[in-house]
Design a protein around this motif. Structure first.
Motif, mmCIF file in Angstrom:
data_model
loop_
_atom_site.group_PDB
_atom_site.id
_atom_site.type_symbol
_atom_site.label_atom_id
_atom_site.label_comp_id
_atom_site.label_asym_id
_atom_site.label_seq_id
_atom_site.Cartn_x
_atom_site.Cartn_y
_atom_site.Cartn_z
ATOM 1 N N TYR A 140 24.182 37.568 -29.006
ATOM 2 C CA TYR A 140 24.223 36.346 -29.831
ATOM 3 C C TYR A 140 24.118 36.625 -31.340
ATOM 4 N N PRO A 141 23.282 37.605 -31.787
ATOM 5 C CA PRO A 141 23.162 37.838 -33.226
ATOM 6 C C PRO A 141 24.466 38.197 -33.929
ATOM 7 N N VAL A 142 25.459 38.724 -33.207
ATOM 8 C CA VAL A 142 26.700 39.137 -33.873
ATOM 9 C C VAL A 142 27.799 38.094 -33.754
ATOM 10 N N LEU A 143 27.563 37.031 -32.996
ATOM 11 C CA LEU A 143 28.642 36.093 -32.681
ATOM 12 C C LEU A 143 29.283 35.528 -33.946
ATOM 13 N N ASN A 144 28.473 35.137 -34.916
ATOM 14 C CA ASN A 144 29.023 34.528 -36.144
ATOM 15 C C ASN A 144 29.768 35.535 -37.009
ATOM 16 N N PHE A 145 29.529 36.834 -36.773
ATOM 17 C CA PHE A 145 30.198 37.858 -37.574
ATOM 18 C C PHE A 145 31.542 38.276 -36.990
ATOM 19 N N ILE A 146 31.808 37.911 -35.730
ATOM 20 C CA ILE A 146 33.068 38.332 -35.111
ATOM 21 C C ILE A 146 33.983 37.147 -34.807
ATOM 22 N N PHE A 147 33.647 35.990 -35.374
ATOM 23 C CA PHE A 147 34.508 34.815 -35.259
ATOM 24 C C PHE A 147 34.716 34.201 -36.627
ATOM 25 N N GLU A 148 35.943 33.701 -36.848
ATOM 26 C CA GLU A 148 36.264 32.969 -38.068
ATOM 27 C C GLU A 148 37.163 31.799 -37.713
ATOM 28 N N ASN A 149 36.671 30.627 -37.887
ATOM 29 C CA ASN A 149 37.431 29.351 -37.912
ATOM 30 C C ASN A 149 38.198 28.894 -36.670
ATOM 31 N N ARG A 151 38.463 31.573 -34.706
ATOM 32 C CA ARG A 151 39.276 32.599 -34.068
ATOM 33 C C ARG A 151 38.493 33.900 -33.953
ATOM 34 N N PRO A 152 38.702 34.641 -32.878
ATOM 35 C CA PRO A 152 37.987 35.909 -32.703
ATOM 36 C C PRO A 152 38.549 37.001 -33.595
ATOM 37 N N LEU A 153 37.675 37.803 -34.163
ATOM 38 C CA LEU A 153 38.089 38.970 -34.916
ATOM 39 C C LEU A 153 38.163 40.173 -33.975
ATOM 40 N N ARG A 154 39.117 41.041 -34.228
ATOM 41 C CA ARG A 154 39.276 42.235 -33.392
ATOM 42 C C ARG A 154 38.072 43.145 -33.618
ATOM 43 N N THR A 155 37.360 43.470 -32.532
ATOM 44 C CA THR A 155 36.040 44.097 -32.656
ATOM 45 C C THR A 155 35.924 45.311 -31.740
ATOM 46 N N LEU A 156 35.371 46.405 -32.286
ATOM 47 C CA LEU A 156 35.077 47.593 -31.503
ATOM 48 C C LEU A 156 33.561 47.769 -31.440
ATOM 49 N N TYR A 180 32.674 28.602 -27.291
ATOM 50 C CA TYR A 180 34.079 28.310 -27.590
ATOM 51 C C TYR A 180 34.798 28.012 -26.277
ATOM 52 N N GLN A 181 34.493 26.884 -25.697
ATOM 53 C CA GLN A 181 34.895 26.591 -24.324
ATOM 54 C C GLN A 181 36.396 26.439 -24.129
ATOM 55 N N LEU A 182 37.126 26.163 -25.194
ATOM 56 C CA LEU A 182 38.567 25.965 -25.049
ATOM 57 C C LEU A 182 39.369 27.238 -25.316
ATOM 58 N N LEU A 183 38.677 28.342 -25.586
ATOM 59 C CA LEU A 183 39.361 29.623 -25.720
ATOM 60 C C LEU A 183 39.473 30.294 -24.355
ATOM 61 N N ASN A 184 40.602 30.948 -24.125
ATOM 62 C CA ASN A 184 40.811 31.675 -22.865
ATOM 63 C C ASN A 184 40.409 33.134 -23.053
ATOM 64 N N THR A 185 39.421 33.564 -22.271
ATOM 65 C CA THR A 185 38.949 34.945 -22.348
ATOM 66 C C THR A 185 39.369 35.698 -21.089
ATOM 67 N N LEU A 186 39.926 36.891 -21.284
ATOM 68 C CA LEU A 186 40.318 37.746 -20.168
ATOM 69 C C LEU A 186 39.496 39.028 -20.226
ATOM 70 N N VAL A 187 38.767 39.336 -19.146
ATOM 71 C CA VAL A 187 38.007 40.578 -19.041
ATOM 72 C C VAL A 187 38.813 41.572 -18.211
ATOM 73 N N LEU A 188 39.121 42.728 -18.810
ATOM 74 C CA LEU A 188 39.757 43.818 -18.063
ATOM 75 C C LEU A 188 38.640 44.734 -17.572
ATOM 76 N N GLY A 255 48.839 39.158 -31.174
ATOM 77 C CA GLY A 255 48.026 38.039 -31.647
ATOM 78 C C GLY A 255 46.774 37.779 -30.830
ATOM 79 N N VAL A 256 46.423 38.699 -29.942
ATOM 80 C CA VAL A 256 45.240 38.526 -29.103
ATOM 81 C C VAL A 256 44.028 39.134 -29.805
ATOM 82 N N GLY A 257 42.894 38.446 -29.722
ATOM 83 C CA GLY A 257 41.648 38.976 -30.268
ATOM 84 C C GLY A 257 41.018 39.932 -29.285
#
Length: 313
Positions: A140-149, A151-156, A180-188, A255-257
């Protein structure tokens, strides 16, 4: 029964009786690994430190540990495979087995090779039973740093072994689904550790708006996942090979985060890893999250931007 208790029960089911009784009294919330070597003491990594396993719990005393036998190792392998080594051989060839609950068992033994191809591993000498955890809120502490407006930022995510990067990614998938309930997340979930899907049902909670592809390499997952599921975010564990890197680049150009993880001690080591210096130079990632040793898995040490400047620590 909570998830930790359920996982401890699953591990107990594959252990011989004398190991099961000793394991049952341990503080399961804080156990990371159970290491078993033929004709050697059983070792448990708990609270970030290795200790001997005894019938009375954990000890620093080397004189009274439980000694693991070859029969113990064989019993665990047979139970973990549901008494069908053939059924797990594809995993076995890669040096591990993943069983229900996302429990991963690393394996060392005699590798059988024919014409340059690994056929199986036999005469297993040692096992590393890794204990997955759900630690709600560790990301949770990093959530605001890896999202903008928003949209997810590409994160390693960068982490030394055993510091909880899979735990972190699991919680991150849940946090994204929750916030962000309306975003589609895919876990590989290549090794079945993040969501631990079993018979079409996730054993570990990655959120209600998360899709999971299990047991396939990243090349297939990225290519087919982007095309078939149209994700906004792809989360994947343990990027290591040149092929993995190329798939990351392809996904980000689509265009995928992408949120991925890698084994490394920190930013300095990433600079020297093969193929990863290209990712840095090409600024494929917008954020780098560094994990370290803490009281619990998934402890964040710092967040860096695409120019490797610290933005949170």
């Amino acid at each position: 029964m909570n998830s930790t208790q359920s996982i401890a029960k699953l591990i107990s089911e594959i252990l011989p009786e004398h190991l099961r009784s000793a394991f049952s009294i341990l503080p399961h919330d804080n156990i990371n690994e159970l290491r078993l070597r033929t004709n050697a003491p059983a070792i448990v990594c708990a609270f970030g430190k290795n200790r001997y396993l005894t019938q009375n719990g954990l000890s620093n005393n080397p004189h009274n540990p439980i000694i693991v036998t070859r029969a113990d190792i064989e019993t665990i392998i047979h139970k973990a495979s549901s008494y069908s080594i053939y059924a797990i051989n594809e995993q076995l060839k890669q040096g591990f087995i993943t069983i229900r609950g996302g429990i991963r068992i690393g394996i060392c033994g005699e590798v059988v090779v024919e014409r340059g191809q690994v056929l199986t591993i036999k005469n297993v000498q040692s096992l590393n039973i890794r204990v997955p955890h759900e630690i709600r809120g560790c990301s949770y502490p990093v959530l605001n740093f890896i999202f903008e407006n928003p949209r997810p930022l590409r994160t390693l995510v960068i982490s030394p072994p055993g510091c909880g990067k899979t735990t972190f990614l699991r919680d991150l998938a849940w946090q994204i689904s929750d916030k962000y309930q309306l975003l589609n997340t895919l876990v590989l979930d290549e090794r079945g550790e993040i969501a631990a899907a079993h018979l079409g049902e996730n054993q570990l909670d990655v959120g209600d708006t998360t899709d999971v592809i299990t047991g396939i390499n990243k090349a297939f997952g990225f290519e087919n996942g982007v095309r078939s599921m149209r994700p906004d975010i792809i989360i994947t564990d343990e990027v290591a090979t040149k092929s993995d890197i190329e798939m990351l680049k392809l996904a980000t150009r689509s265009g995928v985060g992408v949120i991925a993880s890698v084994h490394a001690s920190g930013i300095d080591e990433i600079r020297t890893k093969p193929y990863f210096c290209d990712l840095i130079n090409e600024q494929v990632f917008d954020r780098y999250v560094v994990l370290g040793i803490g009281d619990t898995p998934g402890k964040v040490q710092g967040v860096y931007d695409k120019n490797l400047r610290m933005v949170a620590g």
